[in-house]
Design a protein around this motif. Structure first.
Motif, PDB file in Angstrom:
ATOM      1  N   PHE A 304      -5.754  10.065  -3.477  1.00  0.00           N
ATOM      2  CA  PHE A 304      -6.136   8.996  -4.397  1.00  0.00           C
ATOM      3  C   PHE A 304      -5.448   7.669  -4.072  1.00  0.00           C
ATOM      4  O   PHE A 304      -5.670   6.674  -4.763  1.00  0.00           O
ATOM      5  CB  PHE A 304      -5.785   9.415  -5.833  1.00  0.00           C
ATOM      6  CG  PHE A 304      -6.296  10.778  -6.190  1.00  0.00           C
ATOM      7  CD1 PHE A 304      -7.650  10.992  -6.435  1.00  0.00           C
ATOM      8  CD2 PHE A 304      -5.441  11.868  -6.246  1.00  0.00           C
ATOM      9  CE1 PHE A 304      -8.135  12.251  -6.754  1.00  0.00           C
ATOM     10  CE2 PHE A 304      -5.914  13.136  -6.560  1.00  0.00           C
ATOM     11  CZ  PHE A 304      -7.271  13.329  -6.817  1.00  0.00           C
ATOM     12  N   ALA A 305      -4.620   7.639  -3.021  1.00  0.00           N
ATOM     13  CA  ALA A 305      -3.879   6.427  -2.677  1.00  0.00           C
ATOM     14  C   ALA A 305      -4.790   5.413  -1.991  1.00  0.00           C
ATOM     15  O   ALA A 305      -5.628   5.775  -1.158  1.00  0.00           O
ATOM     16  CB  ALA A 305      -2.698   6.771  -1.770  1.00  0.00           C
ATOM     17  N   ASP A 306      -4.617   4.138  -2.336  1.00  0.00           N
ATOM     18  CA  ASP A 306      -5.394   3.074  -1.709  1.00  0.00           C
ATOM     19  C   ASP A 306      -4.585   1.804  -1.515  1.00  0.00           C
ATOM     20  O   ASP A 306      -5.128   0.778  -1.099  1.00  0.00           O
ATOM     21  CB  ASP A 306      -6.647   2.766  -2.542  1.00  0.00           C
ATOM     22  CG  ASP A 306      -6.301   2.362  -3.975  1.00  0.00           C
ATOM     23  OD1 ASP A 306      -5.101   2.349  -4.316  1.00  0.00           O
ATOM     24  OD2 ASP A 306      -7.232   2.068  -4.747  1.00  0.00           O
ATOM     25  N   ALA A 307      -3.300   1.835  -1.834  1.00  0.00           N
ATOM     26  CA  ALA A 307      -2.434   0.674  -1.680  1.00  0.00           C
ATOM     27  C   ALA A 307      -1.070   1.138  -1.202  1.00  0.00           C
ATOM     28  O   ALA A 307      -0.711   2.313  -1.334  1.00  0.00           O
ATOM     29  CB  ALA A 307      -2.306  -0.071  -3.013  1.00  0.00           C
ATOM     30  N   ALA A 308      -0.292   0.212  -0.645  1.00  0.00           N
ATOM     31  CA  ALA A 308       1.002   0.564  -0.064  1.00  0.00           C
ATOM     32  C   ALA A 308       1.929   1.210  -1.092  1.00  0.00           C
ATOM     33  O   ALA A 308       2.607   2.192  -0.788  1.00  0.00           O
ATOM     34  CB  ALA A 308       1.655  -0.679   0.538  1.00  0.00           C
ATOM     35  N   TRP A 309       1.949   0.682  -2.322  1.00  0.00           N
ATOM     36  CA  TRP A 309       2.855   1.231  -3.333  1.00  0.00           C
ATOM     37  C   TRP A 309       2.484   2.659  -3.694  1.00  0.00           C
ATOM     38  O   TRP A 309       3.357   3.490  -3.942  1.00  0.00           O
ATOM     39  CB  TRP A 309       2.850   0.357  -4.597  1.00  0.00           C
ATOM     40  CG  TRP A 309       1.570   0.439  -5.401  1.00  0.00           C
ATOM     41  CD1 TRP A 309       0.487  -0.375  -5.315  1.00  0.00           C
ATOM     42  CD2 TRP A 309       1.265   1.407  -6.417  1.00  0.00           C
ATOM     43  NE1 TRP A 309      -0.494   0.007  -6.193  1.00  0.00           N
ATOM     44  CE2 TRP A 309      -0.045   1.099  -6.894  1.00  0.00           C
ATOM     45  CE3 TRP A 309       1.948   2.486  -6.966  1.00  0.00           C
ATOM     46  CZ2 TRP A 309      -0.666   1.841  -7.887  1.00  0.00           C
ATOM     47  CZ3 TRP A 309       1.322   3.229  -7.960  1.00  0.00           C
ATOM     48  CH2 TRP A 309       0.038   2.917  -8.413  1.00  0.00           C
ATOM     49  N   PHE A 310       1.172   2.956  -3.699  1.00  0.00           N
ATOM     50  CA  PHE A 310       0.717   4.299  -4.038  1.00  0.00           C
ATOM     51  C   PHE A 310       1.088   5.275  -2.915  1.00  0.00           C
ATOM     52  O   PHE A 310       1.572   6.378  -3.161  1.00  0.00           O
ATOM     53  CB  PHE A 310      -0.790   4.303  -4.278  1.00  0.00           C
ATOM     54  CG  PHE A 310      -1.278   5.444  -5.128  1.00  0.00           C
ATOM     55  CD1 PHE A 310      -0.606   6.663  -5.174  1.00  0.00           C
ATOM     56  CD2 PHE A 310      -2.436   5.316  -5.894  1.00  0.00           C
ATOM     57  CE1 PHE A 310      -1.055   7.716  -5.949  1.00  0.00           C
ATOM     58  CE2 PHE A 310      -2.895   6.369  -6.677  1.00  0.00           C
ATOM     59  CZ  PHE A 310      -2.214   7.566  -6.699  1.00  0.00           C
TER      60      PHE A 310
END
Length: 467
Positions: A304-310
């Motif tokens: 479900f990750a789509d950004a650096a923080w995730f």
């Protein structure tokens, strides 16, 4: 301040001098371990290979590693720990440079195969040497210190490699080769052979223990543990092969991947030294089960990750599982390995990592291309949960075996789930005697250990200690 000094003394004090030389050499080596971190990105972006071809190259690295650990384990017992380490490091440095200059796919694939073979041949010798020189009562914290140092180097290397790649990918290969040579020099000048001929029955020099392979293949408790590690490694090694590709698909740069994956090393550097106290007195099977479950959750969330923080959050979660897994794994292997077959047992256990190193990128690439990115990471979560259940089921049998193989100097009434940190009489190679060599002189071994402990000076508190 007094509490801090006491904690440092309890964590680092009293370990043999040879341990610190190994620790320092590995720290230097890991500080330059640029290539494997960025190999998938290098192959796809710089060399223009497809994800499937990149997976093939990484898989061949794992195949070479499987050969290397097998051969390295045998050489460790027959030839010795020190010459095996020296040969492996010098060969790895040479092949690192060759891989950096390789251009056609066949040359890159061959270079990766040979590099994996040499690099991983050092693993059984290093593990056996660590067990040789560190008394059983100190092994949990010694392996934790070693793992802490590995990840200190890894965290720095991940960040530095991201910037070094911008100056040219060849620099990654050159720096990696140089630090490997420096490690070989430390071993050559500071580390003596630690194999104890007196621990084995008399036989012709270089001869293998009778029935060595048969002993290992009939050890179902040990092989079951190796199998569980294989499945866990198939999940864990996706962070090298499929994670950088997934982050690239999300529009993130190689430097961002380096920073995100460096969180793994940073968290271990900050927290790993506290892990021995956290898990002290707890059932190892429960700790290993929890570790597998947490790693599965961390990798599963990558779907479900789509950004650096995730992506960074997922790395932090599965790193917590890794921190619990590593010291428990290391001490358990130490207790399940007979003295005379220590190198081979270390080699077979390392073989699970190499098989996973060969299979993880290939399987990960196939699942990702045919089923999808989400299915890949959710599948990792499912495997983590299954491995956790298997640890709970098989744990008691492993602890019974460890108790049976425990040296006679250790109380027979020690609970099966008691960790290796319980004080016992130090023994240089605090491992069980070989199944075919029960007559090995235990008293002489303990005497040698006492001599090592007596001659080792108070150690400094450096910061560090392969694969």
């Amino acid at each position: 301040m007094r509490t801090v000094r006491s904690w440092l003394r309890d964590t680092t004090g009293g370990l043999p001098r040879t341990f610190w030389y190994l620790w320092t050499g590995t720290l230097i080596n890991r500080l330059g371990s640029f290539v494997l971190i960025f190999l998938a990105i290098y192959l796809t972006r710089e060399r223009g290979f497809s994800p499937a071809q990149a997976g093939l190259v990484l898989g061949l690295w794992g195949v070479g590693g499987a050969v290397g650990t097998t051969v390295g384990g045998t050489l460790t017992d027959r030839w010795g720990r020190r010459p095996t380490l020296l040969t492996a490091h010098l060969g790895a440095a040479t092949m690192m440079l060759a891989l950096g200059f390789a251009r056609p796919l066949w040359a890159v694939a061959t270079g990766a195969l040979l590099l994996g073979m040499f690099a991983e041949a050092a693993r059984p010798a290093f593990g056996a040497m660590m067990v040789d020189v560190v008394p059983e009562k100190d092994r949990l914290r010694a392996f934790s210190l070693n793992y802490w140092a590995i990840n200190l180097g890894f965290a720095c290397a991940a960040v530095l490699a991201g910037f070094a790649a911008q100056a040219g990918y060849l620099l990654l290969f050159v720096v990696d080769a140089v630090t490997t040579v420096v490690t070989a020099l430390i071993i050559f000048t500071r580390v003596k052979e630690t194999r104890r001929p007196s621990a084995a029955p008399a036989r012709p020099a270089g001869a293998a223990p009778a029935g060595a392979l048969r002993t290992i293949l009939s050890d179902r408790v040990f092989l079951g543990f190796v199998a569980l590690n294989l499945f866990a490694a198939l999940v864990f090694l996706q962070h090298i092969s499929m994670l950088p590709i997934a982050m690239g698909d999300s529009g993130l740069t190689p430097a961002t991947y380096g920073s995100v994956i460096a969180l793994n090393g940073v968290l271990i550097v900050v927290g790993q030294l506290f892990v021995p106290r956290l898990i002290k007195g707890r059932s190892r099977s429960h700790v290993l089960a929890l570790a597998s479950l947490v790693m599965g959750v961390g990798f599963g969330l990558t779907a479900f990750a789509d950004a650096a923080w995730f992506y960074g959050l997922t790395v932090l979660i599965w790193t917590l599982g890794e921190m619990l897994n590593s010291p428990s794994n290391a001490t358990l292997i130490a207790e399940l390995s007979p003295d005379e077959l220590r190198g081979r047992y270390q080699g077979v256990f390392s073989l699970s990592w190499q098989i996973a190193g060969a299979a993880a990128p290939i399987l990960g690439g196939l699942v990702r291309e045919r089923a999808g990115n989400t299915e890949l990471w959710l599948g990792c979560a499912a495997i983590g949960a299954l491995v956790a259940v298997a640890h709970l089921v098989s744990g008691p049998a492993r602890e019974r075996r460890a108790t049976q193989l425990r040296p006679a100097t250790q109380p027979a009434t020690q609970p099966a789930t008691q960790p290796a940190t319980q004080p016992v009489t130090p023994v240089t190679a605090g491992r069980p005697p070989a199944l075919e060599a029960a007559e090995a002189p235990e008293a002489a071994e303990a005497s040698e250990a006492a001599e090592v402990a007596a001659t080792a000076p108070a150690e400094p508190v450096p910061a560090r200690s392969p694969s």
